[in-house]
Design a protein around this motif. Structure first.
Motif, PDB file in Angstrom:
ATOM      1  N   GLU A  84      -2.451   2.598  -6.678  1.00  0.00           N
ATOM      2  CA  GLU A  84      -3.180   2.507  -5.401  1.00  0.00           C
ATOM      3  C   GLU A  84      -3.762   3.878  -5.175  1.00  0.00           C
ATOM      4  O   GLU A  84      -5.085   3.704  -4.573  1.00  0.00           O
ATOM      5  N   ARG A 101      -0.491   3.835   1.379  1.00  0.00           N
ATOM      6  CA  ARG A 101      -0.486   2.280   1.721  1.00  0.00           C
ATOM      7  C   ARG A 101      -1.085   1.746   2.926  1.00  0.00           C
ATOM      8  O   ARG A 101      -1.464   0.808   2.889  1.00  0.00           O
ATOM      9  N   LYS A 102      -1.176   2.554   3.962  1.00  0.00           N
ATOM     10  CA  LYS A 102      -1.975   2.123   5.074  1.00  0.00           C
ATOM     11  C   LYS A 102      -3.537   1.803   4.714  1.00  0.00           C
ATOM     12  O   LYS A 102      -3.913   0.835   5.429  1.00  0.00           O
ATOM     13  N   ARG A 103      -3.960   2.775   3.985  1.00  0.00           N
ATOM     14  CA  ARG A 103      -5.379   2.510   3.663  1.00  0.00           C
ATOM     15  C   ARG A 103      -5.444   1.273   2.614  1.00  0.00           C
ATOM     16  O   ARG A 103      -6.672   0.516   3.106  1.00  0.00           O
ATOM     17  N   THR A 104      -4.717   1.156   1.754  1.00  0.00           N
ATOM     18  CA  THR A 104      -4.930  -0.050   0.786  1.00  0.00           C
ATOM     19  C   THR A 104      -4.525  -1.242   1.205  1.00  0.00           C
ATOM     20  O   THR A 104      -4.957  -2.288   0.921  1.00  0.00           O
ATOM     21  N   LYS A 105      -3.418  -1.115   2.324  1.00  0.00           N
ATOM     22  CA  LYS A 105      -2.881  -2.555   2.724  1.00  0.00           C
ATOM     23  C   LYS A 105      -2.256  -3.255   1.888  1.00  0.00           C
ATOM     24  O   LYS A 105      -2.675  -4.639   1.806  1.00  0.00           O
ATOM     25  N   THR A 145       0.904  -5.139  -0.369  1.00  0.00           N
ATOM     26  CA  THR A 145       2.359  -5.160   0.196  1.00  0.00           C
ATOM     27  C   THR A 145       3.174  -4.357  -0.763  1.00  0.00           C
ATOM     28  O   THR A 145       2.714  -4.320  -1.988  1.00  0.00           O
TER      29      THR A 145
END
Length: 117
Positions: A15, A33-37, A39
């Protein structure tokens, strides 16, 4: 648990590579993690394991999958130390000792799955 940990580390590394962010930028993993979305890999593995166990438990055609899950080793003497955790032990910890019977009820199995994942 070592394998899951290594998968999570690899996923975070990938990521960061996708976004072009290095560890020197001091950006938190949650923000990445919020940027890449994407799981979380551990959550995805747990969900797929739960779904597969429910699928196998509902089978009635006598194929090997269910027989393997119901198999109980009886080799005589036990080895010294803590016995290794079986694949079904984790399911039984969440769903109870009769998890195969509970898997027949789809709504109950889904609710238990949300607690598991």
């Amino acid at each position: 648990m070592g394998l899951i940990r290594r998968l999570k580390v690899t996923q975070r590394d990938l990521e960061r590579a996708m976004l072009g962010v290095s560890l020197r930028h001091h950006i938190r993993n949650e923000d990445i993690r919020k940027r890449t979305k994407v799981t979380d890999i551990a959550r995805r593995i747990a969900k797929l394991k739960w779904q597969w166990a429910g699928h196998i438990a509902c089978r009635t055609d006598g194929r090997r999958g269910r027989k393997v899950l119901e198999w109980w080793p009886c080799t005589g003497r036990r080895s010294v130390g803590r016995p290794p955790t079986r694949w079904t032990d984790v399911l039984a910890r969440v769903a109870g000792i009769r998890w195969m019977r509970d898997a027949q009820d789809r709504s109950l199995w889904r609710r238990l799955g949300e607690a598991y994942v």
